[in-house]
Design an enzyme around this catalytic site. Structure first.
Site, PDB file in Angstrom:
ATOM      1  N   LYS A 170       0.901  -1.368   0.110  1.00 48.87           N
ATOM      2  CA  LYS A 170      -0.007   0.149  -0.035  1.00 48.87           C
ATOM      3  C   LYS A 170       1.082   1.197   0.063  1.00 48.87           C
ATOM      4  CE  LYS A 170      -3.836  -1.728   2.834  1.00 48.87           C
ATOM      5  NZ  LYS A 170      -4.955  -1.841   1.722  1.00 48.87           N
TER       6      LYS A 170
ATOM      7  N   ARG B  49      -9.874 -11.741   2.736  1.00 48.72           N
ATOM      8  CA  ARG B  49     -10.669 -13.127   2.157  1.00 48.72           C
ATOM      9  C   ARG B  49      -9.845 -14.310   2.280  1.00 48.72           C
ATOM     10  NH1 ARG B  49     -11.211 -10.108  -3.609  1.00 48.72           N
ATOM     11  NH2 ARG B  49     -11.046  -8.295  -2.225  1.00 48.72           N
TER      12      ARG B  49
HETATM   13  N1  BES Z   1      -7.935  -3.864   4.814  1.00 49.85           N
HETATM   14  C1  BES Z   1      -8.136  -3.419   3.329  1.00 49.85           C
HETATM   15  C2  BES Z   1      -9.332  -2.606   3.227  1.00 49.85           C
HETATM   16  C3  BES Z   1      -9.691  -1.282   3.924  1.00 49.85           C
HETATM   17  C4  BES Z   1      -9.677  -0.206   3.158  1.00 49.85           C
HETATM   18  C5  BES Z   1      -9.892  -1.123   5.197  1.00 49.85           C
HETATM   19  C6  BES Z   1      -9.879   0.997   3.774  1.00 49.85           C
HETATM   20  C7  BES Z   1     -10.319  -0.105   5.968  1.00 49.85           C
HETATM   21  C8  BES Z   1     -10.165   0.939   4.866  1.00 49.85           C
HETATM   22  C9  BES Z   1      -8.098  -4.781   2.414  1.00 49.85           C
HETATM   23  O1  BES Z   1      -7.460  -5.455   2.892  1.00 49.85           O
HETATM   24  C10 BES Z   1      -7.604  -4.339   1.134  1.00 49.85           C
HETATM   25  O2  BES Z   1      -6.432  -3.826   1.235  1.00 49.85           O
HETATM   26  N2  BES Z   1      -8.494  -4.354   0.180  1.00 49.85           N
HETATM   27  C11 BES Z   1      -8.107  -4.291  -1.034  1.00 49.85           C
HETATM   28  C12 BES Z   1      -8.880  -5.177  -2.205  1.00 49.85           C
HETATM   29  C13 BES Z   1      -8.193  -5.159  -3.348  1.00 49.85           C
HETATM   30  C14 BES Z   1      -6.649  -5.422  -3.510  1.00 49.85           C
HETATM   31  C15 BES Z   1      -8.868  -6.157  -4.205  1.00 49.85           C
HETATM   32  C16 BES Z   1      -8.871  -2.865  -1.411  1.00 49.85           C
HETATM   33  O3  BES Z   1     -10.048  -2.687  -1.194  1.00 49.85           O
HETATM   34  O4  BES Z   1      -8.191  -1.943  -2.036  1.00 49.85           O
HETATM   35 MN    MN Z   2      -5.232  -5.484   2.288  1.00 52.83          MN
END
Ligand code: BES
Ligand code: MN
Ligand code: ZN
Length: 485
Positions: free
Chosen positions: A265, A339
């Protein structure tokens, strides 16, 4: 915070402050009317001159009103009387408590929900707990102080007790989420769960890495590989229902820090990722509340605890994992790790033959794009169970909105090399394709998934809440499991 009962008029109570509600239409609540009468019409005069208002969450501090014993009368706007529900009572209570919590106070008279229905009184007392606990865990100078004594008017002891237990459960969830990832990681979260379980009489089983390997939790373990911190899976059990009644399983995502893994990230998205175990914290909090309230229900609480990091052994893009269920998963984005964790935890839950499942997860940014930061997304494979969860959220006054689960979306997670892949085709409908992924692991059991990525963690304060962890959906789930059908 010691809780006592306040009887008689708010004007006569010896206290540091008394908290009194005001409706938006200018009409006085019974407590406000009592203050008005004691002070020879001062309150009505202020209302008529529009010096004070009853807009929801608006607070006004009045000092040294004649005829009133307490040095401070805190007026809190309750909004439109027709829209006043348990959610409003919680938020107004929290707003009032916040307004008074900047310094140590000995005794506060709580007339906010005097005469209101029991659920509203309980919610306001929960609000008093939440409003006096901030996110300032490591500040020398605390922004929030709990009151020494909260004297609750209304005389409904059962409702008051419920408010205390729910408020303390919310603060437990908030504390765990607000703690940085150096303090709360899989082992320390599991230790905390064991401590809570021992305190309130829950059975608690903790699976360590060796056990997870023996149990073939290949999907959860793959996420954990990038971290020096070993994973844990915690199984809590509460039996308050009939001995032969199948339990409701509550399943939580417990990623104690989400760096994204090799799909790293950017800084701005990573700063708050200690919050990625909010689902797990909520499950622990609800289990604690259920046990303390002695609810007539059988519950399982399962949380999968990992840290998503980039160590030399981290899972890689293109890796194919074998989940505990036997399904194979192609990893196309290591940041879609929640997931992967839940796939195995849901499968472990199925071993225990639950009647129904609810999972909670800060699962996708896409859900925040769809619904904003106030509202959580609901996804389900069973209309009746979904209605029950939606209904509980409505009663608790927590914003929840159902998103579709049409079979067409499942096509987006088919993989060429494995059974499924851990991202959708492109980013459209990302909250739904994530839910579709989870659906692959619940068999036919009625299941609702709550994506709480939006409301779990406030990046800025609300009138009724400090920034940081919100404790969202503790109240909804306690409501849900209080009336098992
Ligand atoms: N933990 C994040 C989601 C999240 C985003 C929680 C903002 C709280 C605030 C999750 O693990 C994630 O990174 N999801 C990705 C999925 C994508 C890579 C398919 C996302 O939402 O970008
Ligand atoms: Mn994530
Ligand atoms: Zn995550």
């Amino acid at each position: 915070m010691r809780i006592t009962t306040a009887s008689g008029s708010p004007a006569q109570l010896p206290a540091d402050a008394v908290v009194v509600g005001l409706w938006a239409d200018g009409s006085l609540t019974p407590a406000a009317a009592a203050i008005d009468a004691a002070s020879e019409g001062r309150l009505r005069d202020l209302v008529e001159r529009k010096e004070v208002g009853g807009k929801a969450y608006e607070t006004t501090t009045l000092h040294a009103l004649p005829g009133v014993q307490a040095k401070i009368v805190l007026l809190v706007g309750l909004g439109d009387p027709a829209k006043f529900d348990a959610g409003a009572a919680f938020r107004c209570g929290s707003a009032a408590a916040r307004a008074l919590s900047s310094k140590t106070r000995n005794k506060i008279g709580w007339f906010l929900a005097e005469g209101a229905a029991a659920p509203h009184l309980a919610a306001s007392v929960a609000g008093a707990h939440v409003g006096t606990q901030g996110q300032d865990l490591y500040r020398a100078e605390k922004k929030r102080q709990a009151f020494n004594e909260l004297a609750v008017a209304g005389g409904d002891e059962k409702a008051t007790q419920r408010g205390i237990i729910v408020g303390e459960a919310m603060n437990l969830a908030r504390l765990l989420v607000n703690e940085p990832a150096h303090a709360i990681y899989p082992e320390t979260f599991a230790a905390k769960a064991q401590q809570i379980a021992a305190e309130c009489g829950l059975a608690c089983d903790v699976w360590d890495k060796a056990k997870l390997e023996a149990e073939k939790c290949g999907s959860l373990l793959a996420v954990a590989k990038g971290s020096d911190r070993p994973p844990r899976l915690v199984i809590l059990e509460y039996r308050g229902g009939k001995p032969d009644a199948a339990p409701i399983a509550l399943v939580g995502k417990g990623v104690t820090f989400d760096s994204g893994g090799l799909s790293l990230k950017p800084t701005d998205s990573m700063t708050t990722m200690k919050c990625d175990m909010a689902g797990a914290a909520t499950v622990l909090a609800v289990m604690q509340a259920a046990a303390r309230l002695k609810l007539p229900v059988n519950l399982l609480g399962l949380v999968g605890l990992v840290e998503n990091m980039t160590g030399g052994n981290a899972m890689k893009l293109g890796d194919v994992l074998t989940a505990r269920s036997g399904k194979t998963i192609e990893v196309l984005n290591t940041d879609a790790e929640g997931r992967l964790v839940l796939a195995d935890v849901l499968n472990v839950a199925l071993d225990r033959k639950p009647a129904k499942i609810v999972d909670l997860a800060t699962l996708t940014g896409a859900c925040v794009v769809a619904l904003g930061t106030e509202t959580a997304g609901a996804f389900a494979n069973d209309a009746a169970w979904c209605d029950a969860v939606m209904d509980a959220a409505r009663k608790a006054g927590e914003p929840l909105w159902q998103l579709p689960m049409f079979p067409e979306y499942s096509e987006h997670i088919r993989s060429e090399i494995a059974d499924i892949k851990n991202t959708g085709d492109g980013r459209w409908g990302g909250a739904i394709t994530a839910a579709k992924f989870l659906e692959e692991f619940v068999g036919g059991t009625p299941w609702v998934h709550l994506d709480i990525a939006g409301p779990a963690f406030y990046d800025k304060p609300r009138p009724w809440a400090d920034g940081g962890a919100s404790g969202c959906f503790v109240r909804t789930l306690v409501e849900l499991v209080s009336n098992p059908s």
